[in-house]
Design a protein around this motif. Structure first.
Motif, PDB file in Angstrom:
ATOM      1  N   ASN A  14      -0.418  59.092  11.698  1.00 19.85           N
ATOM      2  CA  ASN A  14      -1.354  58.415  10.837  1.00 19.85           C
ATOM      3  C   ASN A  14      -1.431  56.827  11.439  1.00 19.85           C
ATOM      4  O   ASN A  14      -2.165  56.106  11.054  1.00 19.85           O
ATOM      5  CB  ASN A  14      -1.216  58.241   9.450  1.00 19.85           C
ATOM      6  N   TYR A 139      19.734  52.167  12.646  1.00 20.49           N
ATOM      7  CA  TYR A 139      18.469  52.873  13.098  1.00 20.49           C
ATOM      8  C   TYR A 139      18.874  53.350  14.920  1.00 20.49           C
ATOM      9  O   TYR A 139      18.695  54.340  15.175  1.00 20.49           O
ATOM     10  CB  TYR A 139      17.286  51.896  13.616  1.00 20.49           C
ATOM     11  N   THR A 174       3.609  47.664  16.874  1.00 20.01           N
ATOM     12  CA  THR A 174       3.286  48.588  15.686  1.00 20.01           C
ATOM     13  C   THR A 174       3.813  47.727  14.431  1.00 20.01           C
ATOM     14  O   THR A 174       4.408  46.819  14.359  1.00 20.01           O
ATOM     15  CB  THR A 174       3.744  49.831  15.747  1.00 20.01           C
TER      16      THR A 174
END
Ligand SMILES: NC(=O)c1ccc[n+]([C@@H]2O[C@H](COP(=O)([O-])OP(=O)(O)OC[C@H]3O[C@@H](n4cnc5c(N)ncnc54)[C@H](OP(=O)(O)O)[C@@H]3O)[C@@H](O)[C@H]2O)c1
Length: 241
Positions: A14, A139, A174
């Motif tokens: 998305n 991460y 992003t």
């Protein structure tokens, strides 16, 4: 493998790189693109089939796999990145749940379709799989683990004709890198480079200028050579040739 005429599933479709991968697959003539998202998605192109797919939900993964008969390319793109300092185990577990076990679970669920198609798995990892940025160490741990998973799957699935690609993505513009003032590639650039590399059969993909700067030394390095030697131990002679 050319993308035209293929059926592709993108998780985390998305926004960010996932959204760009969907657009790039369509522009290259994909026949069907399954867009896996946590929230409902409307897409103007009739070739896009939105699909509820939280990669931490066993029920949603099972339902999604039940709806897809044919799949040529699975792109495990959904990802989570939080700042941390490794002091909180729960933060590490959250990253592993999405970035490692989510990738693992979606891959296992769609393996029958991918094996039938002799298709490809593309795992969007991170350059941090090779070297952590200690601002986001949990991460980095999850991406390193997902990279190792990718390498073993590559060896284990070669005999079934399923190719497994690792994408060692560098900084990309992003939501994930918002407020991080460093040079970044656009998600569109990264999406194009990923499909170009899949087309070219590159197993490890370095889709932006930052990651591309280490591609040569990675491909010719000791760790890659060891991966090849170890993989040969489990590959049938035809796949290892
Ligand atoms: N941006 C970078 O610099 C960079 C660098 C290296 C690697 N990557 C990797 O590239 C991939 C895409 O990242 P991005 O930069 O496009 O980040 P982003 O803009 O933050 O998008 C992350 C995507 O993952 C989805 N997602 C998160 N948790 C999920 C879950 N449990 N189930 C399903 N979907 C989930 C998000 O959905 P919601 O909208 O529902 O949250 C969103 O669609 C990630 O794997 C990331 O680690 C990014």
């Amino acid at each position: 493998m050319t993308i035209a005429g293929k059926t592709i599933l993108v998780t985390g479709a998305n926004r960010g790189i996932g959204q760009a991968l969907v657009a790039e697959a369509l522009s290259r003539g994909a026949e069907r693109v399954y867009a896996g998202t946590r929230r409902s998605l409307a897409h103007p192109d009739a070739r896009v089939t939105p699909m509820a797919l939280d990669v931490t939900s066993a029920a949603q993964i099972q339902a999604a796999a039940g709806h897809v008969d044919t799949l040529d390319i699975l792109i495990n793109n959904a990802g989570l990145a939080l700042y941390d300092d490794l002091s909180d185990r729960e933060v590490l577990e959250r990253h592993l749940a999405v970035n490692l076990f989510g990738t693992y679970a979606v891959t296992q669920a769609f393996l029958p379709q991918l094996a039938r198609a002799k298709g490809a798995i593309v795992n969007n990892l991170s350059l941090m799989a090779l070297a952590p940025l200690p601002l986001t160490p949990a991460y980095a741990v999850s991406k390193a683990a997902a990279f190792n998973l990718t390498q073993s799957l590559r060896a284990l699935l070669a005999g079934q004709g399923v190719r497994v690609h690792a994408v060692l993505t560098g900084p990309t513009d992003t939501d994930m890198t918002k407020g991080f003032e460093i040079p970044k590639a656009s998600p569109e650039y990264v999406a194009r480079a990923i499909f170009d590399a899949v087309d070219n059969g590159e197993e490890d993909i370095f889709p932006d200028p930052a990651s591309a700067s280490v591609a040569g030394s990675w491909r010719n390095g000791a760790a890659k050579e060891l991966e090849r030697q170890n993989a040969a131990l489990v590959q049938p002679p035809s796949a290892a040739a």
